[in-house]
Scaffold this active site. Structure first.
Site, PDB file in Angstrom:
ATOM      1  N   ASP A  53       0.937  -0.863  -0.164  1.00 24.00           N
ATOM      2  CA  ASP A  53       0.020   0.116  -0.006  1.00 24.00           C
ATOM      3  C   ASP A  53       1.070   1.119   0.097  1.00 24.00           C
ATOM      4  OD1 ASP A  53      -1.650   2.252   0.515  1.00 24.00           O
ATOM      5  OD2 ASP A  53      -3.158   1.072   2.083  1.00 24.00           O
ATOM      6  N   HIS A  54       1.152   1.884  -1.038  1.00 22.92           N
ATOM      7  CA  HIS A  54       2.061   2.697  -1.373  1.00 22.92           C
ATOM      8  C   HIS A  54       2.004   3.964  -0.229  1.00 22.92           C
ATOM      9  CE1 HIS A  54      -0.856   4.145  -4.387  1.00 22.92           C
ATOM     10  NE2 HIS A  54      -0.323   5.386  -3.737  1.00 22.92           N
ATOM     11  N   HIS A  97      -6.304   2.808   1.568  1.00 29.65           N
ATOM     12  CA  HIS A  97      -5.353   4.099   1.982  1.00 29.65           C
ATOM     13  C   HIS A  97      -5.955   4.522   3.287  1.00 29.65           C
ATOM     14  CE1 HIS A  97      -3.518   3.235  -1.735  1.00 29.65           C
ATOM     15  NE2 HIS A  97      -4.433   3.863  -2.515  1.00 29.65           N
TER      16      HIS A  97
HETATM   17  N1  NAP Z   1      -0.111   2.761 -12.684  1.00 28.05           N
HETATM   18  C1  NAP Z   1       0.192   3.390 -11.467  1.00 28.05           C
HETATM   19  O1  NAP Z   1       0.547   4.440 -10.971  1.00 28.05           O
HETATM   20  C2  NAP Z   1      -0.422   2.574 -10.141  1.00 28.05           C
HETATM   21  C3  NAP Z   1      -0.543   3.169  -8.864  1.00 28.05           C
HETATM   22  C4  NAP Z   1      -0.845   2.042  -7.978  1.00 28.05           C
HETATM   23  C5  NAP Z   1      -0.987   0.951  -8.125  1.00 28.05           C
HETATM   24  N2  NAP Z   1      -1.106   0.446  -9.285  1.00 28.05           N
HETATM   25  C6  NAP Z   1      -1.164  -0.961  -9.556  1.00 28.05           C
HETATM   26  O2  NAP Z   1      -0.040  -1.679 -10.232  1.00 28.05           O
HETATM   27  C7  NAP Z   1      -0.412  -2.485 -11.032  1.00 28.05           C
HETATM   28  C8  NAP Z   1       0.122  -2.260 -12.275  1.00 28.05           C
HETATM   29  O3  NAP Z   1      -0.471  -0.972 -12.793  1.00 28.05           O
HETATM   30  P1  NAP Z   1      -0.104  -0.732 -14.440  1.00 28.05           P
HETATM   31  O4  NAP Z   1      -1.027   0.553 -14.694  1.00 28.05           O
HETATM   32  O5  NAP Z   1       1.499  -0.548 -14.650  1.00 28.05           O
HETATM   33  O6  NAP Z   1      -0.601  -2.121 -15.122  1.00 28.05           O
HETATM   34  P2  NAP Z   1      -0.851  -2.081 -16.579  1.00 28.05           P
HETATM   35  O7  NAP Z   1      -0.179  -1.208 -17.523  1.00 28.05           O
HETATM   36  O8  NAP Z   1      -2.305  -2.190 -17.217  1.00 28.05           O
HETATM   37  O9  NAP Z   1      -0.572  -3.618 -16.997  1.00 28.05           O
HETATM   38  C9  NAP Z   1       1.122  -3.911 -16.794  1.00 28.05           C
HETATM   39  C10 NAP Z   1       1.623  -4.939 -18.083  1.00 28.05           C
HETATM   40  O10 NAP Z   1       0.711  -6.227 -18.058  1.00 28.05           O
HETATM   41  C11 NAP Z   1       1.037  -6.745 -19.276  1.00 28.05           C
HETATM   42  N3  NAP Z   1       0.198  -7.759 -19.504  1.00 28.05           N
HETATM   43  C12 NAP Z   1      -1.243  -7.860 -19.563  1.00 28.05           C
HETATM   44  N4  NAP Z   1      -1.534  -8.873 -19.662  1.00 28.05           N
HETATM   45  C13 NAP Z   1      -0.594  -9.746 -19.954  1.00 28.05           C
HETATM   46  C14 NAP Z   1      -0.422 -11.113 -20.197  1.00 28.05           C
HETATM   47  N5  NAP Z   1      -1.624 -12.012 -20.038  1.00 28.05           N
HETATM   48  N6  NAP Z   1       0.679 -11.751 -20.126  1.00 28.05           N
HETATM   49  C15 NAP Z   1       1.838 -11.159 -19.923  1.00 28.05           C
HETATM   50  N7  NAP Z   1       1.692  -9.814 -19.755  1.00 28.05           N
HETATM   51  C16 NAP Z   1       0.627  -8.913 -19.534  1.00 28.05           C
HETATM   52  C17 NAP Z   1       0.686  -5.510 -20.208  1.00 28.05           C
HETATM   53  O11 NAP Z   1       1.552  -5.557 -21.271  1.00 28.05           O
HETATM   54  P3  NAP Z   1       0.871  -5.386 -22.860  1.00 28.05           P
HETATM   55  O12 NAP Z   1       0.154  -4.104 -22.689  1.00 28.05           O
HETATM   56  O13 NAP Z   1       2.029  -5.826 -23.914  1.00 28.05           O
HETATM   57  O14 NAP Z   1      -0.217  -6.607 -22.680  1.00 28.05           O
HETATM   58  C18 NAP Z   1       1.275  -4.374 -19.305  1.00 28.05           C
HETATM   59  O15 NAP Z   1       2.119  -3.830 -20.040  1.00 28.05           O
HETATM   60  C19 NAP Z   1      -1.980  -2.609 -11.027  1.00 28.05           C
HETATM   61  O16 NAP Z   1      -2.451  -3.728 -10.243  1.00 28.05           O
HETATM   62  C20 NAP Z   1      -2.396  -1.222 -10.533  1.00 28.05           C
HETATM   63  O17 NAP Z   1      -3.897  -1.319 -10.032  1.00 28.05           O
HETATM   64  C21 NAP Z   1      -0.568   1.117 -10.284  1.00 28.05           C
END
Ligand code: NAP
Length: 511
Positions: free
Chosen positions: A188-189, A251
């Site tokens: 939980d950041h 949070h």
């Molecule tokens: N982004 C933030 O700032 C943030 C903040 C807090 C928490 N989070 C959490 O952190 C996690 C990641 O967030 P994110 O925004 O980085 O996620 P994301 O961009 O939606 O997904 C990450 C990667 O997963 C890959 N992926 C999807 N399906 C796949 C599969 N079947 N096999 C292999 N790779 C696959 C995608 O690659 P492709 O596009 O090539 O399919 C994508 O690059 C989530 O749980 C989110 O809720 C994110």
């Protein structure tokens, strides 16, 4: 007092699943680079970026350099050169166990080449639907197995941890079938924020604070997590989640538990998490009538922010024009404990608020003395502003104490003054992403700032009655606040009914 400087983490490989995603680029790689810069990574260290598509290590290094020029600029070329040659890629489909065998071979190769000793941190920066499957596939190829007492295999998972109580329990069960609880680090950041940890220091390292941290002295507590942004590019997730699920069980309750918990016996992961869970379990469960009276939901309509017209939620890209998803939540919670008897905790969070603020307000009771009644102001006890402690988590991290002082002059005239502590004045600005501490702690095996299975489940138990009532009674008055406002009027009324009002974030209001 001499304090031990932090030492470098043990040799290890960080394996990032979903390394092509937003989180990796924005937070994880910059955080790992900061750790490198601070000398907190072992020499024997590597990163494996797990990607969906076939991308060579060379190509991925080029992508990072292009995407993160600021990280590149901040570090001297030697740091980057050192980091770069330790970044590898592995291509697999999360759901397909075959690719995991190749990942295992790559990790063995890295262990042999870089002496990383078989210690792996699997960081699941992936959409949440993959958490269980990845854990199962890692276990299936033996990557969850710790061969001896010195070797470790750990799993970091990002929120959301489930969608409701049942799915959170299901996720915990799948994780436990494949990894032991001590190997699971639920991030939980918010808990990684220096100022959240500083609440622990403020409460428990100062002898003047704890004696008055209870219902004898505190009238009520307010916790606000306000975001100025709208839904941004998270429409598909947010439409199904909404503000309550997205913010409250994790949070807001994390912050509340740190404010309200009893002092742990030690600054040790289980001692701390025991107390956090205990206080959350003491929150009075909401009956359906309580939900109607003590909770407020809102959705933003078109409005103005910083003199700019902004769209309403329903006009945002990929949002249903009839959407019933809430973008604002406020509620009153009571804690059944000796310490907090009769002290309401008001919490609120929302999108498109007037600014980005996270603040905790401890509103003390009025001073009992009526001695100023006969002063020139003829102050009655209830007119004398009560002391207020404001803990600012962002922006301008710090703590303010608002108290009464005599104004200069011949008569006894009182006024409110502020004693303020700004984190950056003492410790400089904090250039970190919030993920440094969490990644470092995980490599060191310190789970203090991570959530345990029971922390997660109790959070969902608290919001379950709200989800039930809101699900059964869809709202008819959305949108009910304009972008740039502090939520619907019902949120103000929630406090007004109790003779109180929200403190305006970023300002000091008189009580
Ligand atoms: N982004 C933030 O700032 C943030 C903040 C807090 C928490 N989070 C959490 O952190 C996690 C990641 O967030 P994110 O925004 O980085 O996620 P994301 O961009 O939606 O997904 C990450 C990667 O997963 C890959 N992926 C999807 N399906 C796949 C599969 N079947 N096999 C292999 N790779 C696959 C995608 O690659 P492709 O596009 O090539 O399919 C994508 O690059 C989530 O749980 C989110 O809720 C994110």
């Amino acid at each position: 007092m001499t304090q031990k400087a932090p030492t470098a983490a043990p040799p290890s490989v960080i394996v990032i699943f979903g390394a092509g995603g937003d989180l990796t680029k924005r937070k994880l790689i910059p955080a790992i680079c900061n750790l490198k810069k601070q000398g907190l990574l072992a020499e024997q260290f590597a990163i494996v970026a797990v990607l969906h598509r076939q991308v060579s290590s060379e190509e991925f290094r080029g992508y990072l350099k292009k995407e993160l020029p600021e990280v590149w600029d901040e570090h001297n070329p030697e740091t980057w050169a050192e980091m770069e040659k330790r970044i590898y890629t592995s291509c697999l489909d999360f759901e397909n166990v075959e690719g995991y065998g190749e990942l295992k071979s790559l990790l063995t190769e890295i262990d042999n080449g870089q002496n990383t000793e078989g210690n792996y941190l699997f960081y699941l920066a992936t959409p949440p639907r993959f958490f269980g499957r990845i854990a199962a596939n890692l276990n299936a190829v033996g990557l969850s197995h710790e061969a001896n007492a010195d070797q470790w295999r750990r799993l970091i998972i990002e929120k959301p941890f489930g969608h409701d109580l049942a799915s959170a329990r299901e996720l915990n069960q799948v994780l436990h079938e494949n990894f032991a609880e001590h190997q699971i680090y639920r991030i939980d950041h918010y808990l990684g924020k220096e100022t959240v940890q500083n609440i622990l220091a403020y409460r428990f390292a100062n002898s003047t604070v704890e004696p008055i941290w209870n219902h004898n002295y505190i009238d009520h507590v307010q916790i606000t997590v306000a975001e100025s942004v709208g839904v941004e590019n998270r429409a598909s997730y947010y439409e199904h989640s909404g503000c309550l699920r997205d913010m409250v069980p994790n949070h807001l309750l994390a912050v509340l538990s740190i404010i309200a918990m009893e002092p742990p016996n030690s600054f040790n992961a289980n001692a701390l998490r025991d107390e956090q869970t205990k206080v959350l379990r003491a929150i009075q469960p909401l009956s359906p009538e309580d939900v109607l009276k003590q909770t407020v939901r809102g959705q933003y309509g078109p409005g103005k922010q910083a003199n700019r017209e902004v769209d309403g939620y329903r006009e945002e890209v990929d949002i249903d024009p009839e959407s019933k998803t809430e973008t604002f939540v406020a509620m009153k919670l009571m804690i059944d404990s000796w310490r907090w008897a009769g002290v309401p905790f008001y919490i609120r969070t929302g999108k498109r608020m007037p600014g980005r603020y996270t603040e905790v307000v401890i509103q003390y009771k009025h001073a009992p003395s009526a001695m100023f009644h006969k002063s020139t102001q003829s102050l009655r006890q209830e007119d004398l502003p009560a002391n207020m402690l404001v803990i600012r988590l962002q922006p301008n991290e710090g703590i303010d104490m608002i108290f009464n002082a005599k104004e200069p002059g011949p008569s006894m005239k009182l006024g409110s003054v502020i004693m303020d502590f700004h984190y950056k004045d003492y410790f400089g600005s904090d250039p970190t992403t919030g993920y440094e501490t969490l990644i470092y702690d995980c490599m060191k095996g310190d789970a203090t700032l991570f959530k345990r299975a029971d922390n997660i489940e109790v959070g969902w138990e608290i919001v379950a009655p709200i989800l039930d009532v809101w699900g059964a009674l869809p709202t008819r008055d959305f949108p009910n606040y304009a972008a740039g406002e502090w939520g619907p009027t019902a949120a103000d009324e929630l406090l007004e009914r109790d003779g109180r009002k929200w403190k305006d974030c970023g300002t000091f209001c008189e009580t």
